[in-house]
Design a protein around this motif. Structure first.
Motif, PDB file in Angstrom:
ATOM      1  N   UNK A   5       0.824  -1.209   0.000  1.00 30.44           N
ATOM      2  CA  UNK A   5       0.000   0.000   0.000  1.00 30.44           C
ATOM      3  C   UNK A   5       0.857   1.258   0.000  1.00 30.44           C
ATOM      4  N   UNK A   6       1.936   1.236   0.763  1.00 30.69           N
ATOM      5  CA  UNK A   6       2.825   2.393   0.820  1.00 30.69           C
ATOM      6  C   UNK A   6       3.548   2.587  -0.519  1.00 30.69           C
ATOM      7  N   UNK A   7       4.008   1.491  -1.108  1.00 26.57           N
ATOM      8  CA  UNK A   7       4.655   1.573  -2.419  1.00 26.57           C
ATOM      9  C   UNK A   7       3.682   2.126  -3.462  1.00 26.57           C
ATOM     10  N   UNK A   8       2.434   1.671  -3.421  1.00 25.27           N
ATOM     11  CA  UNK A   8       1.445   2.136  -4.382  1.00 25.27           C
ATOM     12  C   UNK A   8       1.171   3.627  -4.190  1.00 25.27           C
ATOM     13  N   UNK A   9       1.111   4.084  -2.937  1.00 19.44           N
ATOM     14  CA  UNK A   9       0.868   5.500  -2.667  1.00 19.44           C
ATOM     15  C   UNK A   9       1.989   6.366  -3.241  1.00 19.44           C
ATOM     16  N   UNK A  10       3.205   5.828  -3.258  1.00 18.62           N
ATOM     17  CA  UNK A  10       4.344   6.580  -3.774  1.00 18.62           C
ATOM     18  C   UNK A  10       4.350   6.620  -5.302  1.00 18.62           C
ATOM     19  N   UNK A  11       4.137   5.477  -5.943  1.00 19.62           N
ATOM     20  CA  UNK A  11       4.277   5.418  -7.406  1.00 19.62           C
ATOM     21  C   UNK A  11       2.974   5.614  -8.161  1.00 19.62           C
ATOM     22  N   UNK A  12       1.867   5.826  -7.457  1.00 22.05           N
ATOM     23  CA  UNK A  12       0.575   5.956  -8.126  1.00 22.05           C
ATOM     24  C   UNK A  12       0.550   7.109  -9.117  1.00 22.05           C
ATOM     25  N   UNK A  13       1.063   8.253  -8.714  1.00 20.51           N
ATOM     26  CA  UNK A  13       1.055   9.425  -9.591  1.00 20.51           C
ATOM     27  C   UNK A  13       2.424   9.755 -10.162  1.00 20.51           C
ATOM     28  N   UNK A  14       3.488   9.152  -9.624  1.00 19.43           N
ATOM     29  CA  UNK A  14       4.856   9.455 -10.051  1.00 19.43           C
ATOM     30  C   UNK A  14       5.556   8.173 -10.480  1.00 19.43           C
ATOM     31  N   UNK A  15       5.469   7.863 -11.743  1.00 19.86           N
ATOM     32  CA  UNK A  15       6.125   6.672 -12.256  1.00 19.86           C
ATOM     33  C   UNK A  15       6.506   6.912 -13.715  1.00 19.86           C
ATOM     34  N   UNK A  16       7.636   6.356 -14.124  1.00 15.68           N
ATOM     35  CA  UNK A  16       8.060   6.528 -15.513  1.00 15.68           C
ATOM     36  C   UNK A  16       7.228   5.672 -16.465  1.00 15.68           C
ATOM     37  N   UNK A  17       6.396   4.779 -15.932  1.00 16.31           N
ATOM     38  CA  UNK A  17       5.589   3.899 -16.770  1.00 16.31           C
ATOM     39  C   UNK A  17       4.206   4.467 -17.082  1.00 16.31           C
ATOM     40  N   UNK A  18       3.828   5.580 -16.452  1.00 18.84           N
ATOM     41  CA  UNK A  18       2.482   6.135 -16.618  1.00 18.84           C
ATOM     42  C   UNK A  18       2.351   6.800 -17.989  1.00 18.84           C
ATOM     43  N   UNK A  19       1.228   6.506 -18.656  1.00 26.81           N
ATOM     44  CA  UNK A  19       0.891   7.105 -19.943  1.00 26.81           C
ATOM     45  C   UNK A  19      -0.546   7.599 -19.834  1.00 26.81           C
ATOM     46  N   UNK A  20      -0.757   8.889 -20.077  1.00 30.26           N
ATOM     47  CA  UNK A  20      -2.108   9.439 -20.024  1.00 30.26           C
ATOM     48  C   UNK A  20      -2.628   9.593 -21.443  1.00 30.26           C
ATOM     49  N   UNK A  21      -3.807   9.029 -21.686  1.00 31.37           N
ATOM     50  CA  UNK A  21      -4.363   9.029 -23.036  1.00 31.37           C
ATOM     51  C   UNK A  21      -5.871   9.197 -22.968  1.00 31.37           C
ATOM     52  N   UNK A  22      -6.377  10.256 -23.576  1.00 26.99           N
ATOM     53  CA  UNK A  22      -7.816  10.504 -23.688  1.00 26.99           C
ATOM     54  C   UNK A  22      -8.545  10.427 -22.347  1.00 26.99           C
ATOM     55  N   UNK A  23      -7.963  11.013 -21.325  1.00 28.50           N
ATOM     56  CA  UNK A  23      -8.610  11.073 -20.025  1.00 28.50           C
ATOM     57  C   UNK A  23      -8.411   9.862 -19.141  1.00 28.50           C
TER      58      UNK A  23
END
Length: 125
Positions: free
Chosen positions: A5-23
């Motif tokens: 849970x703590x790891x997820x809280x850290x990387x949820x919004x800050x990760x090099x793997x995140x791609x935002x597409x069409x909302x």
């Protein structure tokens, strides 16, 4: 070793793997079976992980047991590969919630590896 849970809280919004597409927020990390940026599908923070990737012929099933990633190449036919994936996930009580997504991804990979028959065009005289 931090809690998931703590790891997820850290990387949820800050990760090099995140791609935002069409909302929608997608994720490209290894062993993320659905591609959606969610705790359930995350391949980095979960203790139990299911991943399906393409091999030269067939698919590679990745699972995590006791911290180490185990890879098995399934290349003896589509139906047999899907049966093995079902047995490895819901059949052995290992991430049964990801069974459907793993089967869908494996089927798409196997379908893409099949040879397509080309129809010859008739020449007009």
């Amino acid at each position: 070793n931090m809690a998931a849970d703590l790891q997820w809280a850290i990387i949820r919004n800050n990760s090099c793997f995140i791609v935002k597409s069409l909302g929608t927020t997608l994720s490209r990390e290894p062993n993320n079976i659905t591609g959606i940026n969610s705790f359930k599908a995350n391949g980095l923070v979960n203790k139990h992980v299911v991943g399906v990737t393409a091999a030269d012929k067939g698919v590679v099933l990745s699972t995590k047991a006791k911290g180490s990633l185990t890879r098995a190449t399934l290349s003896r036919g589509g139906r047999r590969s899907i049966k093995t994936i079902k047995a490895a996930t819901s059949g052995s009580h290992y991430r049964a919630d990801l069974t459907d997504a793993a089967v869908r991804k494996a089927a798409a990979i196997i379908r893409s590896q099949k040879n397509k028959s080309v129809t010859k065009r008739r020449s007009r005289k």
